[in-house]
Write a protein that holds these residues in place. Structure first.
Motif, mmCIF file in Angstrom:
data_model
loop_
_atom_site.group_PDB
_atom_site.id
_atom_site.type_symbol
_atom_site.label_atom_id
_atom_site.label_comp_id
_atom_site.label_asym_id
_atom_site.label_seq_id
_atom_site.Cartn_x
_atom_site.Cartn_y
_atom_site.Cartn_z
ATOM 1 N N GLY A 423 0.811 -1.215 0.000
ATOM 2 C CA GLY A 423 0.000 0.000 0.000
ATOM 3 C C GLY A 423 0.838 1.256 0.000
ATOM 4 N N GLY A 424 2.162 1.096 -0.030
ATOM 5 C CA GLY A 424 3.037 2.261 -0.104
ATOM 6 C C GLY A 424 2.938 2.943 -1.454
ATOM 7 N N LEU A 425 3.549 4.091 -1.560
ATOM 8 C CA LEU A 425 3.484 4.882 -2.782
ATOM 9 C C LEU A 425 4.302 4.228 -3.896
ATOM 10 C CD1 LEU A 425 4.019 8.385 -1.153
ATOM 11 C CD2 LEU A 425 1.878 7.516 -2.094
ATOM 12 N N GLU A 426 3.800 4.360 -5.110
ATOM 13 C CA GLU A 426 4.536 3.879 -6.280
ATOM 14 C C GLU A 426 5.541 4.959 -6.669
ATOM 15 O OE1 GLU A 426 4.349 0.908 -7.510
ATOM 16 O OE2 GLU A 426 2.722 0.286 -6.161
ATOM 17 N N LEU A 427 6.757 4.797 -6.226
ATOM 18 C CA LEU A 427 7.792 5.804 -6.429
ATOM 19 C C LEU A 427 8.698 5.375 -7.582
ATOM 20 C CD1 LEU A 427 8.690 6.419 -2.665
ATOM 21 C CD2 LEU A 427 7.137 7.747 -4.115
ATOM 22 N N SER A 428 8.819 6.245 -8.561
ATOM 23 C CA SER A 428 9.595 5.930 -9.759
ATOM 24 C C SER A 428 11.045 6.383 -9.594
ATOM 25 C CB SER A 428 8.984 6.622 -10.974
ATOM 26 O OG SER A 428 9.848 6.567 -12.080
ATOM 27 N N PRO A 429 12.003 5.532 -9.959
ATOM 28 C CA PRO A 429 13.418 5.954 -9.901
ATOM 29 C C PRO A 429 13.682 7.183 -10.761
ATOM 30 C CG PRO A 429 13.240 3.577 -10.239
ATOM 31 C CD PRO A 429 11.856 4.127 -10.378
ATOM 32 N N GLU A 430 12.911 7.346 -11.855
ATOM 33 C CA GLU A 430 13.111 8.495 -12.738
ATOM 34 C C GLU A 430 12.717 9.811 -12.066
ATOM 35 O OE1 GLU A 430 11.578 5.648 -13.771
ATOM 36 O OE2 GLU A 430 13.420 4.961 -14.763
ATOM 37 N N ARG A 431 11.960 9.714 -10.966
ATOM 38 C CA ARG A 431 11.518 10.934 -10.281
ATOM 39 C C ARG A 431 12.260 11.136 -8.956
ATOM 40 N NH1 ARG A 431 6.929 13.009 -12.800
ATOM 41 N NH2 ARG A 431 6.059 13.937 -10.920
ATOM 42 N N GLU A 432 13.406 10.475 -8.833
ATOM 43 C CA GLU A 432 14.343 10.775 -7.749
ATOM 44 C C GLU A 432 15.118 12.024 -8.148
ATOM 45 O OE1 GLU A 432 16.604 11.548 -4.907
ATOM 46 O OE2 GLU A 432 15.390 9.736 -4.553
ATOM 47 N N LEU A 433 15.088 13.049 -7.304
ATOM 48 C CA LEU A 433 15.686 14.337 -7.648
ATOM 49 C C LEU A 433 17.190 14.370 -7.405
ATOM 50 C CD1 LEU A 433 12.945 16.721 -6.172
ATOM 51 C CD2 LEU A 433 13.227 15.970 -8.539
ATOM 52 N N ALA A 434 17.686 13.550 -6.505
ATOM 53 C CA ALA A 434 19.107 13.595 -6.167
ATOM 54 C C ALA A 434 19.930 12.823 -7.191
ATOM 55 C CB ALA A 434 19.335 13.014 -4.779
ATOM 56 N N PRO A 435 21.163 13.248 -7.416
ATOM 57 C CA PRO A 435 22.053 12.501 -8.312
ATOM 58 C C PRO A 435 22.707 11.337 -7.574
ATOM 59 C CG PRO A 435 23.148 14.495 -7.556
ATOM 60 C CD PRO A 435 21.782 14.504 -6.931
ATOM 61 N N ASP A 436 22.466 10.113 -8.021
ATOM 62 C CA ASP A 436 23.193 8.946 -7.523
ATOM 63 C C ASP A 436 23.167 8.850 -5.988
ATOM 64 O OD1 ASP A 436 24.799 6.729 -7.277
ATOM 65 O OD2 ASP A 436 26.674 7.836 -7.586
ATOM 66 N N PRO A 437 22.007 8.515 -5.378
ATOM 67 C CA PRO A 437 21.942 8.424 -3.910
ATOM 68 C C PRO A 437 22.988 7.489 -3.302
ATOM 69 C CG PRO A 437 19.739 8.417 -4.849
ATOM 70 C CD PRO A 437 20.687 8.329 -6.005
ATOM 71 N N GLU A 438 23.282 6.367 -3.975
ATOM 72 C CA GLU A 438 24.312 5.456 -3.444
ATOM 73 C C GLU A 438 25.666 6.155 -3.364
ATOM 74 O OE1 GLU A 438 24.446 2.266 -2.509
ATOM 75 O OE2 GLU A 438 22.469 1.439 -3.002
ATOM 76 N N GLY A 439 26.006 6.861 -4.430
ATOM 77 C CA GLY A 439 27.283 7.569 -4.443
ATOM 78 C C GLY A 439 27.322 8.698 -3.431
ATOM 79 N N LEU A 440 26.204 9.392 -3.277
ATOM 80 C CA LEU A 440 26.149 10.475 -2.286
ATOM 81 C C LEU A 440 26.399 9.938 -0.889
ATOM 82 C CD1 LEU A 440 23.120 12.691 -3.400
ATOM 83 C CD2 LEU A 440 25.553 13.232 -3.555
ATOM 84 N N HIS A 441 25.827 8.775 -0.591
ATOM 85 C CA HIS A 441 26.044 8.198 0.740
ATOM 86 C C HIS A 441 27.538 7.984 0.991
ATOM 87 C CE1 HIS A 441 26.255 5.419 4.042
ATOM 88 N NE2 HIS A 441 26.822 4.529 3.244
ATOM 89 N N ARG A 442 28.226 7.425 0.017
ATOM 90 C CA ARG A 442 29.664 7.157 0.209
ATOM 91 C C ARG A 442 30.443 8.460 0.355
ATOM 92 N NH1 ARG A 442 28.390 3.355 -3.835
ATOM 93 N NH2 ARG A 442 29.195 4.764 -5.453
ATOM 94 N N ARG A 443 30.116 9.438 -0.458
ATOM 95 C CA ARG A 443 30.884 10.691 -0.441
ATOM 96 C C ARG A 443 30.571 11.548 0.783
ATOM 97 N NH1 ARG A 443 30.191 13.464 -6.198
ATOM 98 N NH2 ARG A 443 31.809 14.835 -5.324
#
Length: 755
Positions: A423-443
């Motif tokens: 029942g959670g929201l259908e969230l599209s990866p294309e509508r993620e505003l941040a650049p590369d969340p995985e990379g941001l976490h590391r940096r």
């Protein structure tokens, strides 16, 4: 002639004709409902809401000829009954029922459909006959099809809930239009100006965007040229580049310290300008962050475009009120271009029944709604809150930005068979505003996480804090924070500061400013802050060491965001210690989050990674299951064979984000508070303006403790406003350092007095 409003002692020539009021409210309500395609229904609600005033008995009442009769005759049921009579069947019948709910509740609030006091019961009551003049004055143009382009994305399974939201939106349009026209009449008659007139965001957006660009240019010029500041600039550029995407659901997944607040504001301004959206609403979990965020937005955009709204100074009694009495309610309609508010205000208003809480809702249509730290929505109301966000995006043209360091907090399971939030929201990866969340976490990794092997007593904490001139301790309750602060004071620790919601917003802001001065790298001084979780979401402070009482992973991530925030120190030396308190019990809900963390922690080397965070939320939601809608809110709106049963009032009574009910107590220490109270008492300031001025000077007190303060004479009340404005009458119960100690209310009893 029949009248809507009278002016005692004045000639009837100065009274407001009833037809004039009904037509004006109808026009305003239709205008408010146009963005979501329900202008005909809202116009009908406005036209018939006071139909019962076409009653000779009501005319006698406002002329003062019904002595000893108390309140006037029922004047709202007639319009509801006439609406249903005009649309006995067909596709318009469902909408007519929503209009009837709105009309019948425009004074006392939305009722349930069935049961004691419900709309069905009310429509059966005996009413005086109306004078036929109403048909001549109002005409028959309103008897047209009600069904328009509302709820364009309807689903059979969720239709009752969708219709309940539509009904609440129509109600919002009606009560706001009714209040505005009534206020305009009384203010004009008294030669006073209305409370406030906000500019429209589409008209001023280019100017605000120019101010934002200039602010960011100055900020970048003043910033140290390091990797972190360069990364923040890159994030902002990437986020704004996505503003042209169509309105709907977005995520902004940036670790703490990555500049989410300003990046989301830049996106909201650009997105609203490109798509012609009506306003920006920023919802935040804690009032401490509202103060900081509103201050930032005023600095960037200007003083006159930002509404900071978090106080709950309004009427709770649900009484039916006269038009004059309604003028004395502190009500907000969120007509400002930029609104900064709390999750409590946003979601409890969206499920409310009272006019004072619902008045603002229609202004969410066509808005950009940014949920800062979206994962903090309490689990027991998570499913209805998410359903409401989805509905605002589907059918009301709103854009929702889920802005958090711990995505995917509100998303549906990423693949079939995954334990999580059905029942959670259908969230599209294309509508993620941040650049590369995985990379941001590391940096953006800036801390070392440790877990204390044994429970830590308050003495242990104070011993560790004594070994570091600067440190932050976050505990899970106000009582623990206060007792730990006092023990640290007794131990002689320098630079101690205590921060919790016991203190007013004004004092919290001043204390945080003092903390930042002590932490300034060019002149560091001892600073040991003992606080509750209110410092975790968006508060811009940077400590070398943090101790966090055990909690959920998202809270630990937020606590870590207050350690080495600017990346000035080595990661190995920037330690966040999670501990189990020995001298304070862990609240039950937080203990559940801690258990979920323990269950998944072993499978992840880096608990702050996106994969670990996703696993944590899957564990939390799986454990809760049906309890994500504990009070069965979504199933309490029903439709069968064209008949609606909408549990508006009973849902409103049970829907609470914070289960401990709180009441606002004003602490009149500062001149701003004293001046606002004096102006309110002398009727030089409208109650809405007074509530805005006073919200920085109040403390939310548990209701039983507030009742005890009142019983023992420690509260006073502004005459003429009932119990809306409760003022602390015993100043020794409050200090800036400890806040309001309501537990002391039994120490002495005073005779209450009236300001």
């Amino acid at each position: 002639m029949f009248f809507a409003h009278s002016l005692p002692g004045e000639s009837e020539e100065r009274w407001q004709p009833l037809a004039e009021h009904l037509l004006q409210v109808s026009r305003l309500a239709a205008e408010f409902a146009r963005p979501f395609g329900a202008s005909r229904a809202a116009a009908l609600a406005g036209l018939l809401h006071d139909l019962g005033k076409y009653n000779p008995q009501f005319l006698a009442y406002i002329r003062g000829e019904r002595t000893g009769q108390g309140k006037g005759p029922d004047h709202s049921t007639a319009g509801a009954r006439e609406t249903l009579a005009a649309f006995p069947g067909g596709s318009d019948r469902l909408i007519a029922q929503l209009v009837a709910h709105a009309i019948a509740g425009h004074h006392a609030g939305l009722a349930d459909g069935e049961g004691v006091g419900g709309l069905t019961e009310r429509l059966k009551k005996e009413l005086d006959p109306l004078d036929p003049a109403w048909r001549e004055e109002l005409g028959t143009e309103w008897m047209v099809a009600l069904e328009q382009a509302f709820c364009p994305h309807r689903e059979r399974a969720r239709l009752p809930f969708q219709l309940s939201v539509l009904g609440r939106m129509i109600f919002s349009c009606l009560v706001d239009a009714d209040f505005l026209d009534t206020e305009a009449f009384f203010k004009t008659a008294a030669d006073l100006t209305p409370d406030r007139d906000w500019p429209r965001l589409p008209d001023i957006n280019p100017h605000l965007t120019a101010r934002f660009d200039a602010h960011m240019a100055r900020k970048q010029a003043d910033a140290r040229p390091n990797e972190l500041n360069g990364l923040r600039a890159d994030i902002l550029t990437h986020v704004r580049a996505k503003a042209s995407l169509p309105p709907g659901l977005f995520t902004l997944n940036v670790p703490t310290g990555g500049g989410k607040t300003l990046a989301s504001l830049g996106f909201a301004l650009d997105h609203a300008r490109i798509h012609g959206l009506s306003r920006i609403v920023y919802a935040i979990p804690f009032t401490s962050v509202i103060e900081q965020t509103a201050s930032i937005f005023r600095e960037v955009l200007g003083e006159d475009v930002v509404l900071e709204h978090h106080s709950a100074i309004d009427a709770e009694d649900g009484k039916e009120r006269s038009s004059r009495d309604k003028m004395r309610l502190a009500m907000e309609n969120w007509a400002a271009p930029v609104v900064v508010t709390t999750n409590v205000q946003l979601f409890e208003s969206l499920f409310a029944a009272r006019p004072s809480r619902c008045r603002k809702l229609h202004n969410l249509a066509g808005a950009v709604i940014v949920l800062d730290e979206a994962q903090t929505i309490p689990l027991h109301v998570l499913r209805p809150c998410v359903a409401m966000l989805d509905e605002l995006a589907r059918n009301y043209g709103a854009t929702i930005v889920l802005c958090t360091a711990t995505q995917p907090a509100l998303g549906a399971p990423s693949r079939p068979g995954v334990r999580g939030f059905d029942g959670g929201l259908e969230l599209s990866p294309e509508r993620e505003l941040a650049p590369d969340p995985e990379g941001l976490h590391r940096r953006l990794a800036r801390v070392t996480l440790r877990r204390a092997s044994d429970a830590m007593s308050d003495a242990d904490l104070i011993g560790e804090l004594a070994g570091h001139e600067q440190g932050l301790v976050i505990v899970n309750s106000r009582s623990h924070a206060l007792s730990l602060y006092r023990e640290a004071m007794a131990a002689g620790l320098a630079g101690l500061v205590h921060l919790s919601t016991r203190q007013t917003a004004s004092d919290r802001q001043a204390l945080l400013a003092e903390v930042r001065l002590r932490l300034a790298p060019q002149d560091p001084r001892p600073c040991r802050l003992i606080a509750t979780s209110l410092v975790e979401a968006g508060v811009d402070i940077d400590f070398p060491r943090v101790w966090r009482a055990e909690a959920g992973l998202d809270q630990i991530v937020q606590a870590a965001g207050r350690c080495n925030r600017e990346g000035r120190r080595p990661v190995a030396d920037s330690i966040v210690t999670v501990f189990r308190p020995a001298d304070a019990s862990t609240p039950r809900e937080i203990a559940g989050f801690a258990s979920a963390l323990a269950a998944m922690a072993g499978g992840h080397d880096d608990l702050f990674s996106p994969a670990a965070i996703a696993a944590y939320f899957e564990e939390v939601y799986w454990r809760k299951g049906e309890a994500l809608d504990r009070d069965k809110v979504l199933s309490r709106f029903r439709e069968s064979a064209g008949t609606l049963d909408l549990a508006y009032r009973s849902v409103a009574e049970s829907f609470r984000l914070i289960e401990e009910r709180m009441a606002p107590v004003i602490v009149p220490r500062e001149e701003e508070a004293k001046a606002a109270l004096a102006a309110l008492a002398a009727e030089r300031m409208p109650p809405g303006a007074a509530a805005r001025a006073l919200q920085r000077h109040l403390v939310q007190v548990p209701r039983p403790d507030c009742d005890r303060l009142r019983t023992n004479g420690h509260l006073s009340f502004v005459e003429g406003f009932g119990d809306q404005f409760a003022v602390l009458a015993t100043p020794q119960f409050y200090t800036r350092e400890t806040g309001l100690e309501w537990e002391r209310s039994d120490e002495l009893s005073l005779d209450g007095y009236i300001l």
